[in-house]
Design an enzyme around this catalytic site. Structure first.
Site, PDB file in Angstrom:
ATOM      1  N   ALA A  76       0.846  -1.076  -0.013  1.00 55.68           N
ATOM      2  CA  ALA A  76      -0.089  -0.001  -0.098  1.00 55.68           C
ATOM      3  C   ALA A  76       1.010   1.195   0.105  1.00 55.68           C
ATOM      4  O   ALA A  76       2.024   0.943   0.411  1.00 55.68           O
ATOM      5  CB  ALA A  76      -1.039   0.090   1.180  1.00 55.68           C
TER       6      ALA A  76
ATOM      7  N   GLY B 106       0.734  -5.038   0.804  1.00 55.61           N
ATOM      8  CA  GLY B 106      -0.218  -5.240  -0.159  1.00 55.61           C
ATOM      9  C   GLY B 106      -0.073  -5.849  -1.457  1.00 55.61           C
ATOM     10  O   GLY B 106      -1.017  -6.307  -2.499  1.00 55.61           O
TER      11      GLY B 106
ATOM     12  N   GLU C 119      -0.268  -9.353  -1.316  1.00 57.22           N
ATOM     13  CA  GLU C 119      -1.674  -9.549  -1.214  1.00 57.22           C
ATOM     14  C   GLU C 119      -2.586  -9.571  -2.406  1.00 57.22           C
ATOM     15  O   GLU C 119      -3.465 -10.443  -2.731  1.00 57.22           O
ATOM     16  CB  GLU C 119      -2.359  -8.733  -0.118  1.00 57.22           C
ATOM     17  CG  GLU C 119      -1.832  -9.054   1.226  1.00 57.22           C
ATOM     18  CD  GLU C 119      -2.376  -7.887   2.468  1.00 57.22           C
ATOM     19  OE1 GLU C 119      -1.787  -6.551   2.041  1.00 57.22           O
ATOM     20  OE2 GLU C 119      -3.106  -8.424   3.278  1.00 57.22           O
TER      21      GLU C 119
ATOM     22  N   GLU D 115       4.177  -5.565   7.151  1.00 60.72           N
ATOM     23  CA  GLU D 115       3.417  -4.620   7.774  1.00 60.72           C
ATOM     24  C   GLU D 115       3.640  -4.231   9.115  1.00 60.72           C
ATOM     25  O   GLU D 115       3.587  -3.525   9.835  1.00 60.72           O
ATOM     26  CB  GLU D 115       1.896  -4.901   7.577  1.00 60.72           C
ATOM     27  CG  GLU D 115       1.285  -4.696   6.306  1.00 60.72           C
ATOM     28  CD  GLU D 115       1.470  -6.092   5.175  1.00 60.72           C
ATOM     29  OE1 GLU D 115       2.418  -6.776   5.663  1.00 60.72           O
ATOM     30  OE2 GLU D 115       0.817  -5.985   4.238  1.00 60.72           O
TER      31      GLU D 115
END
Ligand code: 3H9
Length: 702
Positions: free
Chosen positions: A63, A102, A105, A125
């Site tokens: 992210a 992310g 992911e 994270e």
């Protein structure tokens, strides 16, 4: 909107390339591009499969960290992932480079994953005070089982492509061109009539883990040991428990969403993201352009093979740089090299390196007792004891034998680098490189800029720090540089507080409770109480001239309590243990010293202990900023987190100060000044100025 996704039809395959330099985070433009690209491919009957890859060195770095806390624009990541996971056409993630957070992911929502051998994948994270919040805590246990998933998510450590394949995260490693390989893989899927796959539908691994409580007990133990005081690890464990305990994927996702928001709103998240950006900021020196020409460092020399010199020598060997280390005589050299070998052997016995690695590193180290043998080194680092006259003499000698153009650096922890530079014919090639003990382990390196250090010397020292796996922070040349200068007030207050009524054990417990690995008295025991005592004796200091804050330590030394080295200092250390136990005899000595000094003792609250130990750091930090010794407040934060064990969860002393409110800190400093002496508690002018203007340290970041 930041970032984009390029769409290209390659026959029956749509190639989506994420382009958001330098590392392709999932910024708003990338999410919009993904949404648009996948919809376009799904709507085109000529397209039978989709390949997703990244431009440049990364697949997707996760992210966009800079977007946290702000208003999200465009489609959410969750919406993009749902679209991809439900795709009727197979999607192949062609992981060309870093796939973090992310980014991984996203790959887990593709039906298939292929990777370049060099591409690292990871869910880091936790290092930002977060958890994988785009399904990572639910999909990874379904793919590789809860035990491995927990290890992967809790440590946040990346693993290279082949290891990811062995774990079952990646289906295939592609040697050669990853995009062409990904397209060929997708075309093969089409040929075989394979549809898309969904990790969310896998149940065998989580079903097998159901009821195995020991997995979560072990994870909590790991978190308590390695991540003391961190909020995110427990949240991560709860998410994985939810994944294991129910077949309902969406219920697990709801738990993940809830815990992610809890992490997002937690102050630790803000502090740890501050550190992430600060670590990158410290590499930027405003008047030294990124493209400054560097000196070529292929070989190194180290003067001194004691604790520091030996550790620095190991740093070079670890980085694959041949290094020659100089000692005064054969005996000292043999001893120093023996310690290095023993350190490597210990690492090998713990499985951290192979015997072959030990041999390889030892082969890079050459010992000598002759200065001339350092003559071919591209850089020579002096690591002898702290005496300016001896250091100046050493620099003269090094200047005489070093080849033209070689850099000379001092590992001094606070002496005047200019005096050493001026003893040479090459002051522009001289700087400080202050390593922290143990030098082969501690991440911090203070690079000290002398008055005549050239830009390329400083740029080279900073870059060399990176090669040695350090985080280099630039400091001006002033006594104690950044870290040790700030420390004086902290240890001084600790020494004073115990004479006024606290015990060393209360002070240490307060500081540990704050999150430091050890308090000032545990630290003193580790370093050795006798160092200061011997120095004072050598200087012929009379007992009545010894600063009052050193009186207790000197008395302990008179009783041959030198610290951990002989198992007795402020604490008693049972043979073979580094966990000290409080000793009533020490409390008696402290009380007796207070009486001798005519000081009355009283109960001191933990809150006062904490403020009086930490506020001097902040006050001195403000002076250091004002004098330009540190470039930015974040430079001080990085020094304290990486060199002095300041807890990362509070973001470093200057970030923490902003959270407390500078007005509150200034008011306390003034109050302490009235109670304990204005000289010690004089507020830094910068602190007063910021408070008067209603600003904080962050406002100085620029
Ligand atoms: C996440 O994904 C949450 C999700 O689970 C849930 C969402 C709902 N964002 O380090 P470098 C910048 S959380 C924004 O010098 P390298 C960086 O600041 C995220 N910016 O390069 C720097 O900027 P500048 C999980 C980012 O090659 C520039 O890129 N992901 C991001 O040495 C170059 O960075 C992570 O925690 C980002 N995500 O290392 C990964 N990443 O040039 C964090 C980097 O202006 N990133 N930037 O100073 C890294 O670990 C390293 O940056 C990486 C590249 C290994 C990728």
């Amino acid at each position: 909107m930041k970032g984009t996704v390029h769409y290209e039809a390659r026959g029956n395959v749509a190639l989506l390339t994420i382009d958001n330099p330098p590392v392709n985070p999932l910024s708003s433009g990338v999410r919009a591009g993904l949404d648009e690209g996948v919809k376009k491919a799904l709507a085109d009957d000529a397209i039978e499969a989709i390949v997703l890859t990244g431009a440049g060195r990364a697949f997707i770095a996760g992210a966009d960290i800079s977007e946290f806390g702000g208003e999200a624009k465009g489609p959410s990541l969750g919406e993009c992932l749902e679209l991809m996971e439900n795709s009727s056409k197979p999607i192949v993630a062609a992981i060309n480079g870093t796939a973090f957070g992310g980014g991984l992911e996203v790959a887990l929502c593709c039906g298939y994953r292929v990777a370049a051998p060099s591409a690292p994948v990871g869910l880091p994270e936790v290092k930002l005070g977060l958890l994988p919040g785009a399904g990572g805590t639910q999909r990874l246990p379904r793919l590789i089982g809860a035990e491995k998933a927990l290890q992967f998510i809790l440590t946040g450590e990346p693993c290279p492509g082949p290891q990811a394949k062995a774990l079952g995260i990646v289906d295939e490693i592609i040697e050669g061109d990853i995009v062409e390989g990904g397209i060929a893989y997708a075309q093969n899927l089409v040929k075989e009539g394979a549809g898309n796959r969904k990790v969310r539908d896998l149940t065998d691994k989580v079903e097998a883990d159901r009821g195995r409580d020991e997995i979560f007990t072990a994870a909590r133990k790991l978190a308590a040991q390695r991540m003391r005081g961190q909020f995110a690890p427990e949240m991560i464990i709860q998410c994985v428990e939810a994944a294991v305990n129910s077949d309902d994927f969406d219920a697990g996702m709801a738990v993940e969403r809830d815990r992610f928001v809890k992490c997002l709103n937690h102050p630790q998240r803000q502090a740890m993201i501050h550190i992430f950006f600060a670590e990158r900021e410290v590499a930027k020196i405003p008047d030294i352009p990124r493209d400054t020409e560097l000196h070529d460092i292929q070989t190194a020399g180290v003067v001194g093979c004691g604790t520091m010199g030996g550790g620095i020598t190991m740093c070079f060997a670890n980085a694959g740089i041949p290094v020659t280390v100089l000692e005064m005589d054969e005996e000292a050299l043999k001893r120093g090299l023996g310690v290095i070998k023993r350190n490597y052997d210990i690492q090998a016995s713990r499985g951290r390196m192979s015997e072959a690695d030990v041999d390889k590193r030892m082969a890079l180290i050459t010992g000598t007792t002759k200065h001339e043998d350092l003559g071919q080194a591209d850089i020579i680092i002096e690591a002898i004891y702290e005496n300016i006259d001896v250091k100046v003499e050493t620099f003269k000698k090094l200047d005489a034998i070093a080849k033209p153009g070689a850099m000379l650096a001092s590992n001094t922890s606070g002496l005047d680098v200019d005096k050493m530079a001026d003893a040479t014919s090459r002051p522009e090639l001289v700087c400080g490189m202050h390593f922290f003990s143990p030098a082969n382990i501690m991440r911090l390196l203070e690079v000290v800029r002398g008055a005549k250090s050239s830009k390329s010397t400083i740029a080279t020292a900073m870059q060399l720090g990176k090669r040695l796996s350090k985080i280099a922070v630039l400091s001006g040349n002033a006594p104690g540089f950044i870290g040790n200068r700030m420390l004086a007030g902290y240890t001084g207050q600790a020494g004073e507080i115990i004479l006024q009524g606290a015990t060393p054990y209360q002070v240490d417990s307060v500081i540990q409770g704050f999150g430091m690995p050890m308090g000032p008295f545990q630290m003193a025991d580790l370093v050795g109480l006798d160092l200061g005592w011997r120095a004072r004796k050598l200087a012929g200091m009379k007992p009545e001239d010894v600063p009052i804050t050193a009186r207790v330590a000197d008395k302990l030394c008179e009783l041959e309590r030198f610290g951990q080295k002989n198992n007795r200092g402020y604490y008693i250390y049972p043979e073979g243990s580094r966990a000290g136990q409080p000793d009533p005899e020490v409390v008696e000595i402290v009380e007796q010293t207070s009486t001798e000094l005519g000081m009355s003792r009283r109960a001191i609250s933990d809150e006062e202990v904490l403020k009086r130990c930490l506020y001097p750091l902040i006050n001195e930090g403000a002076r250091i900023l004002e004098e330009g010794i540190a470039l930015r407040p974040c430079d001080i934060d990085i020094v304290y987190i990486n060199g002095y064990g300041f807890p990362a969860t509070v973001g470093g002393p200057m970030f923490w100060a902003d959270q407390q409110g500078l007005d509150n800190i200034l008011a306390d400093i003034k109050r302490f000044g009235e109670e304990y002496g204005e000289a010690k508690w004089k507020p830094a002018p910068l602190l007063e100025k910021l408070v008067a203007e209603g600003k904080n340290f962050a406002s100085l970041q620029g």
